[in-house]
Design a protein around this motif. Structure first.
Motif, PDB file in Angstrom:
ATOM      1  N   GLN A 160      -1.664   2.400   6.621  1.00 19.67           N
ATOM      2  CA  GLN A 160      -1.603   1.712   5.328  1.00 19.67           C
ATOM      3  C   GLN A 160      -2.021   0.244   5.476  1.00 19.67           C
ATOM      4  O   GLN A 160      -2.292  -0.436   4.499  1.00 19.67           O
ATOM      5  N   LYS A 161      -2.038  -0.199   6.715  1.00 19.96           N
ATOM      6  CA  LYS A 161      -2.492  -1.559   7.019  1.00 19.96           C
ATOM      7  C   LYS A 161      -3.027  -1.543   8.444  1.00 19.96           C
ATOM      8  O   LYS A 161      -2.391  -0.976   9.330  1.00 19.96           O
TER       9      LYS A 161
ATOM     10  N   TYR B 260      -6.337  -3.201   4.293  1.00 20.73           N
ATOM     11  CA  TYR B 260      -5.337  -2.355   3.625  1.00 20.73           C
ATOM     12  C   TYR B 260      -6.038  -1.138   3.014  1.00 20.73           C
ATOM     13  O   TYR B 260      -6.443  -1.175   1.849  1.00 20.73           O
ATOM     14  N   PRO B 261      -6.210  -0.068   3.760  1.00 22.06           N
ATOM     15  CA  PRO B 261      -6.914   1.092   3.199  1.00 22.06           C
ATOM     16  C   PRO B 261      -6.169   1.631   1.968  1.00 22.06           C
ATOM     17  O   PRO B 261      -5.004   2.022   2.085  1.00 22.06           O
ATOM     18  N   PRO B 262      -6.798   1.597   0.793  1.00 20.40           N
ATOM     19  CA  PRO B 262      -6.100   2.086  -0.404  1.00 20.40           C
ATOM     20  C   PRO B 262      -5.944   3.612  -0.337  1.00 20.40           C
ATOM     21  O   PRO B 262      -6.927   4.318  -0.103  1.00 20.40           O
ATOM     22  N   LEU B 263      -4.743   4.072  -0.525  1.00 22.12           N
ATOM     23  CA  LEU B 263      -4.483   5.523  -0.502  1.00 22.12           C
ATOM     24  C   LEU B 263      -4.307   5.987  -1.941  1.00 22.12           C
ATOM     25  O   LEU B 263      -3.257   5.785  -2.543  1.00 22.12           O
ATOM     26  N   LEU B 264      -5.327   6.612  -2.496  1.00 19.25           N
ATOM     27  CA  LEU B 264      -5.286   7.027  -3.898  1.00 19.25           C
ATOM     28  C   LEU B 264      -4.853   8.480  -4.044  1.00 19.25           C
ATOM     29  O   LEU B 264      -5.225   9.165  -4.987  1.00 19.25           O
ATOM     30  N   PHE B 265      -4.115   8.953  -3.093  1.00 13.66           N
ATOM     31  CA  PHE B 265      -3.591  10.319  -3.148  1.00 13.66           C
ATOM     32  C   PHE B 265      -2.252  10.319  -2.419  1.00 13.66           C
ATOM     33  O   PHE B 265      -1.933   9.374  -1.684  1.00 13.66           O
ATOM     34  N   THR B 266      -1.475  11.362  -2.652  1.00 13.44           N
ATOM     35  CA  THR B 266      -0.194  11.438  -1.958  1.00 13.44           C
ATOM     36  C   THR B 266      -0.455  11.849  -0.518  1.00 13.44           C
ATOM     37  O   THR B 266      -0.962  12.949  -0.269  1.00 13.44           O
TER      38      THR B 266
ATOM     39  N   SER C  81     -17.105   2.395  -0.419  1.00 14.26           N
ATOM     40  CA  SER C  81     -15.922   1.811  -1.025  1.00 14.26           C
ATOM     41  C   SER C  81     -14.715   2.149  -0.147  1.00 14.26           C
ATOM     42  O   SER C  81     -14.598   3.264   0.367  1.00 14.26           O
ATOM     43  N   CYS C  82     -13.797   1.181   0.032  1.00 13.51           N
ATOM     44  CA  CYS C  82     -12.773   1.357   1.070  1.00 13.51           C
ATOM     45  C   CYS C  82     -11.750   2.455   0.741  1.00 13.51           C
ATOM     46  O   CYS C  82     -11.007   2.878   1.627  1.00 13.51           O
ATOM     47  N   GLU C  83     -11.738   2.956  -0.490  1.00 15.84           N
ATOM     48  CA  GLU C  83     -10.866   4.099  -0.786  1.00 15.84           C
ATOM     49  C   GLU C  83     -11.292   5.322   0.026  1.00 15.84           C
ATOM     50  O   GLU C  83     -10.489   6.234   0.249  1.00 15.84           O
TER      51      GLU C  83
ATOM     52  N   LEU D  43     -12.248  12.382  -4.245  1.00 22.22           N
ATOM     53  CA  LEU D  43     -12.562  10.997  -4.610  1.00 22.22           C
ATOM     54  C   LEU D  43     -14.069  10.734  -4.509  1.00 22.22           C
ATOM     55  O   LEU D  43     -14.656  10.074  -5.369  1.00 22.22           O
TER      56      LEU D  43
ATOM     57  N   ARG E  49     -15.863  12.050  -7.484  1.00 17.45           N
ATOM     58  CA  ARG E  49     -15.700  11.169  -8.650  1.00 17.45           C
ATOM     59  C   ARG E  49     -16.611   9.953  -8.538  1.00 17.45           C
ATOM     60  O   ARG E  49     -17.220   9.527  -9.513  1.00 17.45           O
ATOM     61  N   LEU E  50     -16.662   9.410  -7.353  1.00 13.89           N
ATOM     62  CA  LEU E  50     -17.500   8.236  -7.142  1.00 13.89           C
ATOM     63  C   LEU E  50     -18.982   8.588  -7.315  1.00 13.89           C
ATOM     64  O   LEU E  50     -19.746   7.825  -7.924  1.00 13.89           O
TER      65      LEU E  50
END
Lengths: 331, 268
Positions: free
Chosen positions: B88-89, B100-106, B146-148, B193, B196-197
Motif C-alpha cells: 500500500q506504500k 502509494y499504489p492506489p488499490l481500486l479493488f478489495t 496509470s499507477c492504478e 481496470l 475500463r481505461l
C-alpha cells in the motif's frame, strides 16, 4: 464507503483524525508525509479512482482564505472562498475539479481552527459585508456527517457581524443545520439542474426532488436560501426544459427567505476542459456546441447570450431583479 | 499485456508453470517468458535491475499500455512465512521517497508498507515488509501506465522466528506457488481496470480519412475529436464517403464541423 485513509504524519493523532478513523474502522490506514505525495503524482486516472476514492487527512499551512472573482458576487464587493476539503463525493460531469486534480481522492484538512483564525482576520480587515464561499473545491454539506466542519464553523459566523457564509451544495445532509437556530448570515445555496439533465450528468448526486425537499425544510426553519442555476446546460429543448424547471423550483420558494439566485452557463478553463474530455470522451455535454478555442471554454458567444437572456427573462417573471446575479468568466 | 517483474528465477518458476509461459531467445541481458497475455522478466536482484527490466519490457511494445506487477519475496517482522501481501506504500530506503499504489479493488490479501533496501537486511522493522526491488520497479513502471495498474505483490519469505538464512530456492518456489490463487484474483481485478481505461482511451478509427486526404498531426487530433463528437451525438461512426467532394483536409474538417453543428443535442 471509504476503504483507505491516508493520514499525514503530523495529524495522525489529531482528535479529528482519530474520530474519522474510528468511523471507518475497517478502512486501511496508511501514513504519509504530505498529502501531495498521494494526491499530486501525475500518473493517476481520476475516472478510475472515482470508482473508489480514498480519504486523505491533512494539515493546511497557508492560503486558508482566498479572494473570489468579483464575477461570482452575490451582492458584495468583498468575496472570499476557503476549502477545508478538496474533491467531492458527487460525480458531476461539468465539474471543473475533474479537470483540475489528478486524483479523485478526498482531501480533508483537519486543522479547522486555522481556517477560523483566517476567516476572522479577513472579516475584521474589511469594513463592509464580506462573503465567504465554502463550496468551491467540494460540496459544502455532502460529507458533513464525517467532517463536522460546518457544525464547527457556524458559531464563528454567528459572532461576526459583517461576514456572510455561503454553503453551496447538492446534498440533503441538512440535519446539522436543522438542529441549530437559523442564521441570517448563512445562505444555504442549492445547485439545481432540470431533472433530465441531473440524471444524465450529475452522477451520484441526490435527485432534484430530494434537493427541493431539503431546501424547503431549511426554508421553513428560517435559513436564507440561495438558488444556483449554474451551470445552465445546452440541449435542443433547453427553453422548454428550463422554463418548466424554474416554475417547479419557485413553486417551493418563499421569496422572503430567498437570498439570491445566480445564473451562469457551463464554462471551464481550457486546460481543465482538455483533461475532462480525455477522461470522458463519450460525454454528450462535451460533444455539444462549445467554443473550445478560448481560454475559457463555453458555448459559442451567440448561444451563450441567447441562453442567459432566455433564463434571465424567465427568472425575472418569478423573482425580483435585485436578487438575481449573473456569473460570467470573460475570455 | 500483463508485465511481471521478478528478481529471481525461483520466484518466476511457479508462474512459468502456472501460466504456461514460454522462454524467449535470450538475445540480451534479461530472460523473458511469455504467453499471449503475459510477459515475465527475470530482472536480477536490486532496484536498479528492476528498473532496467521494466524499461526493457516496455521497449518490447513501447506504444502500448500494460498492467505492471512486481512479484517476489519479502521479509517482515511478524507476518507468517508464506503470507501474501500487496504494497500500500513503497518506500525507497536510500532516498526516503514514497509511492502509494492506489488499490481500486478489495485486495485478496493483507496490504502493508514495503521498504526497498539496497543491501540484504537481517533486522526487521515493525509492521513493515522489506525487499530490494519494489522502489525501482514502481518508480519506472509508473512512467508507463496509470499507477492504478502498477502493483507490488510479495510473499513473506522470512520473519523474526524464521530468518532470511532459512530461505531457499525450494521454499521460495513453494510459498509463491501456494499464493497463485491470490495472484490470479489480483490480475483479474487489474484486467477489469485496464478494460475500463482502454474504453476511456479508445480512439475512433480515422484511417479511411487518412488514406484519402493528407492531415497534419494537429489536424489528425482535430479529426479524432470530431469523430468522437459525431459518434456521441449520432450513435454511428463518421463515414468518410460523406465528404468525398472535399478537396483537402481543411475542407473536410470544416465540413464535418458544419454537420456536427446542426446535430441535435438531447439528454433524454
Amino acid at each position: 464507503m471509504i476503504e483507505a485513509i491516508y493520514i499525514e504524519q503530523s495529524v495522525f493523532d489529531h482528535p479529528r483524525s482519530k474520530a474519522i478513523r474510528s468511523r471507518f474502522s475497517q478502512a486501511r490506514v496508511i501514513e504519509c508525509q504530505r498529502y501531495s505525495e498521494v494526491f499530486n503524482p501525475k500518473a493517476q486516472n481520476f475516472r478510475l479512482q472515482k470508482r473508489q476514492p480514498s480519504l486523505i487527512l491533512a494539515e493546511k499551512f497557508k492560503h486558508f482564505v482566498l479572494e473570489a472573482p468579483l464575477s461570482y458576487s452575490i451582492g458584495s464587493q468583498r468575496n472570499y472562498y476557503f476549502s477545508h476539503m478538496l474533491n467531492c463525493i458527487y460525480d458531476c460531469r461539468y465539474c471543473f475539479l475533474q479537470g483540475m486534480y489528478r486524483s479523485a481522492n478526498y482531501v480533508l484538512f483537519v486543522n479547522y481552527e486555522a481556517f477560523d483564525a483566517a476567516i476572522e482576520e479577513t472579516a475584521c480587515q474589511v469594513d463592509e459585508p464580506a462573503y465567504f464561499f465554502s463550496g468551491y473545491d467540494c460540496d459544502s454539506l455532502a460529507l458533513e456527517p464525517v467532517t463536522g466542519f460546518i457544525k464547527h464553523v457556524l458559531p464563528l459566523f454567528r459572532k461576526l457581524d459583517n461576514a456572510w457564509l455561503e454553503l453551496r451544495t447538492k446534498s440533503t445532509q441538512i440535519r446539522g443545520l436543522l438542529d441549530v437556530e437559523a442564521m441570517s448570515n448563512c445562505i444555504v445555496a442549492f445547485s439545481l439542474t432540470p431533472e433530465i439533465l441531473a440524471e444524465a450528468i450529475e452522477h451520484k448526486a441526490p435527485p432534484l426532488a430530494k434537493r427541493l425537499d431539503a431546501l424547503e425544510k431549511l426554508q421553513r426553519a428560517g435559513w436564507p436560501i440561495g438558488l444556483r442555476f449554474d451551470p445552465v446546460i445546452y440541449c435542443d429543448n433547453y427553453q422548454l426544459l428550463y422554463e418548466a424547471f424554474f416554475e417547479q423550483v419557485f413553486a417551493r420558494i418563499d421569496l422572503q427567505l430567498l437570498h439570491s439566485v445566480s445564473l451562469g452557463v457551463f464554462r471551464v478553463p481550457q486546460a481543465y476542459y482538455r483533461n475532462m474530455v480525455k477522461l470522458y470522451p463519450e460525454e454528450k455535454l462535451f460533444a455539444g456546441p462549445l467554443s473550445a478555442s478560448q481560454p475559457v471554454v463555453s458555448y459559442e458567444t451567440a448561444l451563450e447570450r441567447e441562453m442567459l437572456t432566455f433564463c434571465r427573462t424567465k427568472l425575472l417573471q418569478l423573482m425580483p431583479a435585485n436578487k438575481l446575479f449573473m456569473c460570467h468568466d470573460h475570455n | 499485456m500483463i508485465h511481471i517483474v521478478t528478481a529471481l528465477f525461483c520466484e518466476a518458476k511457479p508462474l512459468i508453470h502456472h501460466y504456461r509461459l514460454n522462454g524467449q531467445q535470450a538475445e540480451n541481458g534479461f530472460r523473458v517468458y511469455e504467453n499471449d497475455t503475459m510477459r515475465l522478466i527475470i530482472a536480477g536482484m536490486g532496484k536498479c535491475a528492476a528498473a532496467a527490466a521494466c524499461a526493457y519490457l516496455q521497449g518490447l511494445a513501447p506504444k502500448k499500455k500494460h498492467i505492471w506487477l512486481n512479484l517476489g519475496i519479502a521479509g517482515h517482522d511478524s507476518l507468517r512465512v508464506g503470507e501474501a501481501i500487496l504494497a500500500q506504500k513503497v518506500i525507497d530506503a536510500a532516498t526516503n521517497t514514497a509511492w502509494y499504489p492506489p488499490l481500486l479493488f478489495t485486495p485478496p490479501c493483507r496490504t502493508v508498507t514495503l521498504i526497498s533496501v539496497d543491501q540484504p537486511e537481517t533486522g526487521y522493522v515493525t509492521d513493515v515488509a522489506c525487499d530490494m526491488e519494489a522502489s525501482g520497479f514502481y518508480a519506472t513502471a509508473a512512467r508507463f501506465n496509470s499507477c492504478e495498474l502498477v502493483q507490488v505483490f510479495k510473499v513473506i519469505s522470512d520473519n523474526r522466528v524464521s530468518p532470511v538464512q532459512q530461505v531457499s530456492e525450494k521454499t521460495t518456489q513453494e510459498i509463491i506457488r501456494q499464493q497463485l490463487d491470490k495472484l490470479d484474483a489480483i490480475i483479474q481485478q487489474l484486467r477489469e481496470l485496464e478494460a475500463r481505461l482502454a474504453e476511456q482511451q479508445r480512439k475512433p478509427a480515422i484511417d479511411f480519412f487518412l488514406q484519402r486526404w493528407h492531415f497534419t498531426v494537429a489536424q489528425q487530433h482535430m479529426l479524432q475529436r470530431l469523430s468522437q463528437r459525431w459518434q456521441v451525438l449520432t450513435g454511428t461512426a463518421l463515414d468518410s464517403n460523406q465528404f468525398v467532394a472535399e478537396k483537402n483536409s481543411k475542407a473536410v474538417l470544416g465540413a464535418i464541423e458544419n454537420k456536427i453543428s446542426v446535430l441535435p443535442v438531447r439528454f433524454d
